[in-house]
Design an enzyme around this catalytic site. Structure first.
Site, PDB file in Angstrom:
ATOM      1  N   GLY A  94       0.806  -1.131  -0.157  1.00 21.96           N
ATOM      2  CA  GLY A  94       0.007  -0.110  -0.126  1.00 21.96           C
ATOM      3  C   GLY A  94       1.092   1.269   0.012  1.00 21.96           C
ATOM      4  N   CYS A 139       2.404 -32.185  12.712  1.00 18.42           N
ATOM      5  CA  CYS A 139       1.233 -32.601  13.208  1.00 18.42           C
ATOM      6  C   CYS A 139       0.801 -33.618  12.020  1.00 18.42           C
ATOM      7  CB  CYS A 139       0.042 -31.506  12.938  1.00 18.42           C
ATOM      8  SG  CYS A 139      -1.524 -31.896  13.047  1.00 18.42           S
ATOM      9  N   ARG A 168      -5.307 -33.867  25.477  1.00 15.51           N
ATOM     10  CA  ARG A 168      -5.323 -32.780  24.280  1.00 15.51           C
ATOM     11  C   ARG A 168      -6.222 -33.653  23.267  1.00 15.51           C
ATOM     12  NH1 ARG A 168      -2.905 -30.538  19.749  1.00 15.51           N
ATOM     13  NH2 ARG A 168      -3.106 -28.340  20.107  1.00 15.51           N
TER      14      ARG A 168
HETATM   15  P1  IMP Z   1       4.057 -25.250  14.724  1.00 12.28           P
HETATM   16  O1  IMP Z   1       4.286 -24.089  15.036  1.00 12.28           O
HETATM   17  O2  IMP Z   1       3.940 -25.556  13.354  1.00 12.28           O
HETATM   18  O3  IMP Z   1       5.228 -26.252  15.081  1.00 12.28           O
HETATM   19  O4  IMP Z   1       2.500 -25.991  15.377  1.00 12.28           O
HETATM   20  C1  IMP Z   1       2.476 -25.919  16.608  1.00 12.28           C
HETATM   21  C2  IMP Z   1       1.091 -26.356  17.033  1.00 12.28           C
HETATM   22  O5  IMP Z   1       0.781 -27.529  16.365  1.00 12.28           O
HETATM   23  C3  IMP Z   1       0.722 -26.413  18.555  1.00 12.28           C
HETATM   24  O6  IMP Z   1       0.367 -25.128  19.099  1.00 12.28           O
HETATM   25  C4  IMP Z   1      -0.613 -27.179  18.537  1.00 12.28           C
HETATM   26  O7  IMP Z   1      -1.825 -26.581  18.268  1.00 12.28           O
HETATM   27  C5  IMP Z   1      -0.143 -28.162  17.461  1.00 12.28           C
HETATM   28  N1  IMP Z   1       0.270 -29.505  17.717  1.00 12.28           N
HETATM   29  C6  IMP Z   1       0.976 -29.786  18.739  1.00 12.28           C
HETATM   30  N2  IMP Z   1       1.443 -30.971  19.030  1.00 12.28           N
HETATM   31  C7  IMP Z   1       0.506 -31.537  17.833  1.00 12.28           C
HETATM   32  C8  IMP Z   1       0.586 -32.883  17.488  1.00 12.28           C
HETATM   33  O8  IMP Z   1       1.099 -33.688  18.093  1.00 12.28           O
HETATM   34  N3  IMP Z   1      -0.402 -33.180  16.252  1.00 12.28           N
HETATM   35  C9  IMP Z   1      -1.023 -32.120  15.865  1.00 12.28           C
HETATM   36  N4  IMP Z   1      -0.908 -30.934  16.163  1.00 12.28           N
HETATM   37  C10 IMP Z   1      -0.029 -30.425  17.401  1.00 12.28           C
END
Ligand code: IMP
Length: 497
Positions: A19, A317, A416
């Protein structure tokens, strides 16, 4: 069954269009400050952060040491809830009690611990000394201090015990918890000490190190409460909340957050109701995670202080592969932002959004903030840094830090993932991420990049950025162009070697 007409999109599928940058849009005028908790539109929230970064509710990420550093850098950590209530409350207390220049006790051993084991522990954690306690735990009675200079494995043998080489408590100068940093440093210099243990009720609560004297800085952006104590958040779950919330409130947690991979549930509403009934306006509980506007509204109406967006995008994840649930982070965020803004228009209440998971670069953070996120939650980003609790190790000459998901077998965080007892299947992996140095430098670099993006887009604060940002989806061809191969310069080749 219903199929949404849109395609689920990730953050890297968007770019920002600059912008007009005006003269009053400079690094000094850009404010990255963000609200963390619900508030009336136009009023100040009770909790704000100067740096819109928070650390993930994960064992491999949010320890007291990381929480102290991140609060000093203007962000906030959420101490993980995959531990006993007393342990988590003690972690929160350690951050609230932190005084600049006073270190938390990170390495404790028992008097019987063999020197070989102690040496490994000190090397793994890169600490110079350990506190010796009766039970070998941080809450045990204080027996002495042992540093790398107090023993030599070849001279004393790996099987000799820490108790036989430590400097015993009787011979050590200590200070009470009320000591100020300047008085502590005065004692250190007057008595030629390398370390001054601060002792309360027979336990070491912190250490003042001579080696920190030079490094002591003031942090002008620090997240602090009304009593100038560092702020800290804590994860909770929808199972033991009736016991966990009171313990965390007692320890002084500033913000709580439900830690769940799928937060659109009556269990989250019940937890929010319990917190509100017990603590009224004094408690702030974030909820989530969600990926659409329906779920946002449900949690906002249930009283969530903020709502966390993101399912399946985290670096570690595997939820999308395992359960087939999730949504591209950009699509999820855009949908929830609309719902957040509609809710604010209808009710006059603004419920901040946290973009959580899968933010692989500072550019992703900029796009998420432009799309309407108030702050971002990061796991991998912080796990890579000196201050994270995980082990640093070398593989094929490169330094890495361990990083594992809360849904991995290693974390065993059944609460969780809505699983009972031991986990029947995994939703996360256990691995390593490239080591990236100090949190202070890394966060400063990220701040500089976010600031620069905002200047390009002509915004001096995040509210204007939400309103004025112009984004465009990128085509697959544009992706290819961004990835055009260039042989990167390597100093050794340039020098003709
Ligand atoms: P990153 O910043 O991409 O490493 O993601 C972190 C986020 O992944 C966390 O704040 C959780 O919401 C999610 N998370 C943490 N552990 C797991 C897992 O084992 N499986 C899926 N999601 C996860």
């Amino acid at each position: 069954m219903k199929i949404l007409p849109e395609i689920s999109r990730t953050l890297s599928e968007y770019l920002l269009i600059p912008g007009l940058t005006t003269e009053d849009c400079t690094p000094d005028t850009v404010d990255l400050g963000a609200p963390m908790v619900r508030h009336r539109v136009g009023e100040d929230p009770a909790v704000r952060v100067a740096t819109p970064l928070v650390s993930a509710i994960m064992q491999a990420v949010s320890s007291p040491a990381l929480a102290v550093a991140l609060a000093q850098a203007g962000g906030l950590s959420f101490i993980h809830q995959n531990q006993r209530i007393e342990e988590q409350a003690a972690d929160v207390l350690a951050v609230k009690r932190h005084k600049a220049g006073f270190r938390t006790v990170d390495v404790t051993v028992a008097a019987q611990t063999p020197l070989g084991e102690l040496a490994r522990l000190l090397a793994d954690t890169e600490h110079g000394l350990a506190v010796v306690t009766e039970n070998g735990e941080a809450d045990g009675a204080f027996l002495g201090i042992i540093s790398r200079d107090d023993f030599h494995l070849e001279r004393h043998g790996a099987l000799e015990t820490a108790g036989n080489r430590m400097r015993g408590r009787e011979g050590l100068m200590t200070a009470p918890a009320s000591v100020s940093l300047s008085d502590a440093n005065e004692l250190i210099w007057r008595h030629h000490l390398d370390v001054l243990p601060v002792v309360e009720g027979g336990r070491v609560v912190s250490l003042v190190l001579k080696s920190d004297y030079q490094a002591h800085k003031t942090y002008h952006r620090a997240s602090v409460d009304g009593e100038k104590r560092l702020r800290v958040g804590a994860g909770i779950n929808s199972r033991d909340y009736k016991d966990r919330i009171p313990a965390l409130m007692e320890a002084g947690a500033d913000v709580l957050c439900l830690d769940s991979s799928d937060g659109y549930s009556v269990y989250q509403a019940k937890t929010l109701e319990f917190a509100r009934d017990a603590y009224g306006e004094d408690v702030f509980v974030g909820a989530g995670n969600v990926v659409d506007g329906r779920a946002f509204r449900y949690l906002a109406e249930a009283g969530a202080a903020f709502v966390k967006v993101g399912i399946g995008g985290g670096a570690i994840c595997t939820t999308r592969e395992q359960k087939g649930i999730g949504r591209g982070q950009a699509s999820a965020l855009l949908d929830v932002v609309q719902a957040r803004d509609a809710y604010a228009r209808e009710t006059g209440v603004y419920v901040p959004l946290c973009c959580d998971g899968g933010l692989l670069s500072d550019a992703h953070m900029a796009v998420a903030l432009a799309m309407g996120a108030d702050f971002v939650m990061l796991g991998r980003y912080f796990a890579r840094l000196d201050e994270s609790p995980s082990r640093k190790l070398q593989i094929d000459g490169q330094w890495y830090k361990e990083y594992w998901g809360e849904g991995s077998r290693r974390a065993q965080n059944a609460a969780r993932y809505g699983q009972r007892g031991r986990m029947a299947f995994e939703e996360g992996v256990d691995g390593y991420v490239p080591y990236a140095g100090s949190l202070y430098d890394t966060v400063e670099r990220t701040r500089a990049k976010l600031t620069s993006t905002m200047i390009s887009c002509g915004s001096t604060n995040l509210r204007d950025f939400h309103r004025d940002a112009v984004l465009v989806p990128v085509s697959a061809e544009s992706f290819k162009q961004t990835g055009a191969e260039v042989q990167l310069r390597r100093p050794a080749i340039d020098a003709g070697e």
